[in-house]
Write a protein that holds these residues in place. Structure first.
Motif, mmCIF file in Angstrom:
data_model
loop_
_atom_site.group_PDB
_atom_site.id
_atom_site.type_symbol
_atom_site.label_atom_id
_atom_site.label_comp_id
_atom_site.label_asym_id
_atom_site.label_seq_id
_atom_site.Cartn_x
_atom_site.Cartn_y
_atom_site.Cartn_z
ATOM 1 N N VAL A 261 0.843 -1.208 0.000
ATOM 2 C CA VAL A 261 0.000 0.000 0.000
ATOM 3 C C VAL A 261 0.882 1.263 0.000
ATOM 4 O O VAL A 261 0.597 2.224 -0.714
ATOM 5 C CB VAL A 261 -0.993 -0.013 1.184
ATOM 6 N N ALA A 262 1.955 1.242 0.764
ATOM 7 C CA ALA A 262 2.866 2.405 0.770
ATOM 8 C C ALA A 262 3.393 2.654 -0.644
ATOM 9 O O ALA A 262 3.420 3.798 -1.116
ATOM 10 C CB ALA A 262 4.011 2.188 1.754
ATOM 11 N N ALA A 263 3.782 1.568 -1.322
ATOM 12 C CA ALA A 263 4.301 1.720 -2.698
ATOM 13 C C ALA A 263 3.202 2.235 -3.619
ATOM 14 O O ALA A 263 3.448 3.092 -4.477
ATOM 15 C CB ALA A 263 4.840 0.380 -3.201
ATOM 16 N N ALA A 264 1.988 1.743 -3.427
ATOM 17 C CA ALA A 264 0.874 2.150 -4.302
ATOM 18 C C ALA A 264 0.598 3.649 -4.189
ATOM 19 O O ALA A 264 0.206 4.284 -5.164
ATOM 20 C CB ALA A 264 -0.387 1.359 -3.950
ATOM 21 N N ILE A 265 0.817 4.223 -3.011
ATOM 22 C CA ILE A 265 0.548 5.663 -2.859
ATOM 23 C C ILE A 265 1.841 6.481 -2.922
ATOM 24 O O ILE A 265 1.827 7.698 -2.714
ATOM 25 C CB ILE A 265 -0.226 5.984 -1.548
ATOM 26 N N GLY A 266 2.962 5.788 -3.181
ATOM 27 C CA GLY A 266 4.221 6.498 -3.381
ATOM 28 C C GLY A 266 4.815 7.074 -2.104
ATOM 29 O O GLY A 266 5.407 8.153 -2.102
ATOM 30 N N VAL A 267 4.651 6.325 -0.996
ATOM 31 C CA VAL A 267 5.190 6.781 0.291
ATOM 32 C C VAL A 267 6.332 5.857 0.718
ATOM 33 O O VAL A 267 6.246 4.645 0.568
ATOM 34 C CB VAL A 267 4.048 6.777 1.344
ATOM 35 N N GLU A 268 7.407 6.451 1.229
ATOM 36 C CA GLU A 268 8.564 5.660 1.695
ATOM 37 C C GLU A 268 8.385 5.304 3.166
ATOM 38 O O GLU A 268 7.990 6.166 3.959
ATOM 39 C CB GLU A 268 9.833 6.519 1.606
ATOM 40 N N SER B 115 -5.544 1.512 6.022
ATOM 41 C CA SER B 115 -6.497 2.618 5.836
ATOM 42 C C SER B 115 -5.869 3.936 6.290
ATOM 43 O O SER B 115 -6.066 4.972 5.655
ATOM 44 C CB SER B 115 -7.828 2.341 6.523
ATOM 45 N N TYR B 116 -5.074 3.887 7.343
ATOM 46 C CA TYR B 116 -4.396 5.113 7.803
ATOM 47 C C TYR B 116 -3.478 5.657 6.706
ATOM 48 O O TYR B 116 -3.487 6.868 6.426
ATOM 49 C CB TYR B 116 -3.581 4.813 9.068
ATOM 50 N N LEU B 117 -2.695 4.778 6.105
ATOM 51 C CA LEU B 117 -1.742 5.248 5.073
ATOM 52 C C LEU B 117 -2.473 5.991 3.963
ATOM 53 O O LEU B 117 -2.038 7.062 3.525
ATOM 54 C CB LEU B 117 -0.953 4.069 4.494
ATOM 55 N N VAL B 118 -3.600 5.432 3.504
ATOM 56 C CA VAL B 118 -4.329 6.084 2.405
ATOM 57 C C VAL B 118 -5.023 7.355 2.907
ATOM 58 O O VAL B 118 -4.959 8.403 2.251
ATOM 59 C CB VAL B 118 -5.349 5.128 1.746
ATOM 60 N N ASN B 119 -5.669 7.277 4.073
ATOM 61 C CA ASN B 119 -6.354 8.460 4.612
ATOM 62 C C ASN B 119 -5.379 9.617 4.822
ATOM 63 O O ASN B 119 -5.683 10.771 4.549
ATOM 64 C CB ASN B 119 -6.996 8.146 5.974
ATOM 65 N N ARG B 120 -4.199 9.260 5.324
ATOM 66 C CA ARG B 120 -3.252 10.311 5.725
ATOM 67 C C ARG B 120 -2.368 10.763 4.561
ATOM 68 O O ARG B 120 -2.078 11.949 4.442
ATOM 69 C CB ARG B 120 -2.386 9.747 6.865
ATOM 70 N N TYR B 121 -1.949 9.807 3.711
ATOM 71 C CA TYR B 121 -0.938 10.150 2.707
ATOM 72 C C TYR B 121 -1.363 9.918 1.256
ATOM 73 O O TYR B 121 -0.612 10.278 0.346
ATOM 74 C CB TYR B 121 0.360 9.364 2.982
ATOM 75 N N GLY B 122 -2.532 9.319 1.035
ATOM 76 C CA GLY B 122 -2.954 9.061 -0.344
ATOM 77 C C GLY B 122 -3.216 10.372 -1.099
ATOM 78 O O GLY B 122 -3.759 11.310 -0.517
ATOM 79 N N LYS B 123 -2.844 10.394 -2.374
ATOM 80 C CA LYS B 123 -3.091 11.608 -3.172
ATOM 81 C C LYS B 123 -4.572 11.741 -3.501
ATOM 82 O O LYS B 123 -5.094 12.808 -3.753
ATOM 83 C CB LYS B 123 -2.254 11.573 -4.459
ATOM 84 N N ASP B 124 -5.253 10.594 -3.527
ATOM 85 C CA ASP B 124 -6.711 10.600 -3.687
ATOM 86 C C ASP B 124 -7.257 9.431 -2.865
ATOM 87 O O ASP B 124 -6.496 8.761 -2.166
ATOM 88 C CB ASP B 124 -7.100 10.503 -5.172
ATOM 89 N N ASP B 125 -8.577 9.219 -2.955
ATOM 90 C CA ASP B 125 -9.179 8.193 -2.084
ATOM 91 C C ASP B 125 -9.455 6.890 -2.829
ATOM 92 O O ASP B 125 -10.196 6.041 -2.333
ATOM 93 C CB ASP B 125 -10.456 8.735 -1.424
#
Ligand SMILES: N[C@@H](CCC(=O)N[C@@H](CS)C(=O)NCC(=O)O)C(=O)O
Length: 228
Positions: free
Chosen positions: A21-28, A73-83
């Motif tokens: 999920v981190a890779a999918a939203i581009g977060v290290e 869910s936290y990673l996407v809520n907090r760092y996702g560029k979209d939902d």
């Protein structure tokens, strides 16, 4: 954005999904290795953070989140560029949440009942009823996928990245054939083409399967799954 640290062991399916999920939203995320085989999840410091002594744990700027589904869910809520991976629309979100609860409450339970024997038993053998229960959970997944491309709809969500991480090792106990499970097979094939799949899921899953087979060989003289 503060530094994100993922405490865990990539041999754990629950850890692999967080990296996917981190890779999918581009977060290290920095990887802080916790050696479960050495009991590093049972130290007083670890138990202070997570009394349930499980990995993964996400550390974000001094705050800790335990439980992989909460982390996804936290990673996407907090760092996702979209939902898109975890939709805000209440109905769509409920679809994703249902699949996440399915994974933790049904699928991982059934898989876990089998895999734990490899670690704990002197001569691991596997009850047919537990293998059947795993197949039954594949039946549910096949049904989920019968009218849509992904587990919670026609778009990739964290539910897919969660489930793929535990289905890939489950095949050690219950094979997924194209004949019996055409929808799951097609979905797994599509998941494997994600650009970050190999690095976050595929590579470590292959290593994990080798580890499990190695333990079986050591204990039983063969990596075959003996059913009773
Ligand atoms: N539902 C939890 C399950 C986590 C879990 O069972 N992790 C295993 C590794 S796959 C673990 O840390 N086991 C060590 C223990 O329970 O002591 C999650 O999704 O985070």
């Amino acid at each position: 954005m503060g530094k994100l640290i993922l405490h865990g062991m990539k041999l754990s399916p629950c850890v692999r999904r967080t990296f996917a999920v981190a890779a999918a939203i581009g977060v290290e995320m920095e990887y802080k290795f916790v050696d479960l085989f050495k009991g590093e999840n049972r130290t007083p410091e670890f138990l202070e953070i997570n009394p349930v002594h499980t990995v993964p744990i996400l550390e974000d700027d001094g705050k800790y989140i335990i439980e992989s589904h909460a982390i996804l869910s936290y990673l996407v809520n907090r760092y996702g560029k979209d939902d898109s991976l975890y939709p805000k629309d209440p109905f769509q979100r409920a679809m994703v949440d249902q699949r996440l609860h399915f994974e933790t409450g049904i699928f991982y339970n059934r898989y876990g009942n089998l895999v734990i024997r490899i670690y704990m038993d002197d001569h691991p053998k596997f009850p047919q009823k537990d293998i059947n229960a795993l197949y039954e959970s594949y039946d549910y997944l096949e049904k989920f996928l019968s009218k849509q491309k992904y587990l919670a709809g026609d778009y990739l969500t964290i539910a897919d990245l969660c489930c793929i991480s535990s289905i890939t090792p489950a095949v050690l106990f219950a094979n997924i054939s194209e004949e019996r499970y055409p929808k799951i097979s097609d979905w797994m094939q599509r998941m494997s083409t994600l650009p970050y799949y190999e690095e976050t899921i595929g590579k470590d899953n292959a290593e994990y399967l080798e580890l499990l087979k190695g333990i079986l060989t050591q204990k039983n003289g063969s990596s075959n799954i003996e059913v009773y």
